[in-house]
Write a protein that holds these residues in place. Structure first.
Motif, short mmCIF file in Angstrom:
data_model
loop_
_atom_site.label_atom_id
_atom_site.label_comp_id
_atom_site.label_asym_id
_atom_site.label_seq_id
_atom_site.Cartn_x
_atom_site.Cartn_y
_atom_site.Cartn_z
N SER A 144 0.83 -1.21 0.00
CA SER A 144 0.00 0.00 0.00
C SER A 144 0.86 1.26 0.00
O SER A 144 0.56 2.22 -0.70
N VAL A 193 2.38 1.65 -3.48
CA VAL A 193 1.39 2.14 -4.44
C VAL A 193 1.21 3.64 -4.27
O VAL A 193 1.19 4.39 -5.25
N TRP A 195 2.09 6.39 -7.12
CA TRP A 195 1.09 7.34 -7.60
C TRP A 195 1.66 8.76 -7.56
O TRP A 195 1.51 9.52 -8.53
N TYR A 254 7.45 2.42 -13.70
CA TYR A 254 6.38 1.47 -13.38
C TYR A 254 6.83 0.03 -13.67
O TYR A 254 6.56 -0.88 -12.89
N TYR A 261 9.13 -0.98 -10.95
CA TYR A 261 8.31 -1.22 -9.76
C TYR A 261 7.63 -2.59 -9.86
O TYR A 261 7.62 -3.37 -8.90
N ASN A 262 7.06 -2.90 -11.02
CA ASN A 262 6.38 -4.18 -11.22
C ASN A 262 7.34 -5.35 -11.00
O ASN A 262 6.99 -6.35 -10.37
N GLU A 304 -1.95 -5.85 -9.55
CA GLU A 304 -2.08 -4.82 -10.57
C GLU A 304 -3.47 -4.18 -10.51
O GLU A 304 -3.62 -2.97 -10.64
N PHE A 361 -3.41 -1.90 -7.61
CA PHE A 361 -2.61 -0.71 -7.95
C PHE A 361 -3.46 0.29 -8.73
O PHE A 361 -3.58 1.45 -8.34
N TYR A 362 -4.06 -0.15 -9.81
CA TYR A 362 -4.83 0.77 -10.65
C TYR A 362 -6.09 1.26 -9.94
O TYR A 362 -6.50 2.41 -10.11
N ASN A 371 -6.37 1.81 -6.74
CA ASN A 371 -5.92 2.85 -5.81
C ASN A 371 -5.56 4.14 -6.54
O ASN A 371 -5.88 5.23 -6.06
N ILE A 372 -4.93 4.02 -7.69
CA ILE A 372 -4.56 5.20 -8.48
C ILE A 372 -5.82 6.00 -8.82
O ILE A 372 -5.85 7.23 -8.69
#
Length: 109
Positions: A24, A27, A31, A52, A55-56, A80, A83-84, A86-87
């Protein structure tokens, strides 16, 4: 890229040092970085994509170290999505329509 995270956020906010908490925080950090790079235009977006991907790769290594080798692909797809998701929540929380405390609320969730 992320070999360790300082214990400061964990201690200050009394967070458990778990994979979920660390993920968390990563992420949230990604962001912030990607949002800032986006302001630089095409070159910033391109560099953001490189970051990114790095990071991945780091997340894959963390999942493997956590002993989830059999289901790595499934885990990575799930992470993933998180991640998206949360973004999108972070972006919504700082939009002009957002209330003053929305970002704080989203981060604490």
């Amino acid at each position: 890229m992320y070999t360790s995270i300082s214990g400061v956020p964990f201690a200050v906010f009394q967070l458990e040092k778990t994979f979920k908490t660390t993920f968390s925080l990563l992420v949230l950090h990604m962001w912030l970085v990607l949002r800032r790079l986006k302001e630089e235009g095409k070159d910033g977006v391109k560099f953001g994509q490189y970051i990114y991907e790095t990071y991945n790769h780091d997340v894959e290594l963390r999942v493997s170290k956590a002993g989830v080798n059999l289901l790595l692909t499934k885990w990575m797809k799930e992470l993933e999505k998180i991640f998206y998701g949360n973004i999108v929540k972070y972006d919504t929380a700082i939009s002009q329509e957002a209330r003053q405390d929305d970002l704080v609320d989203v981060i604490w969730r």
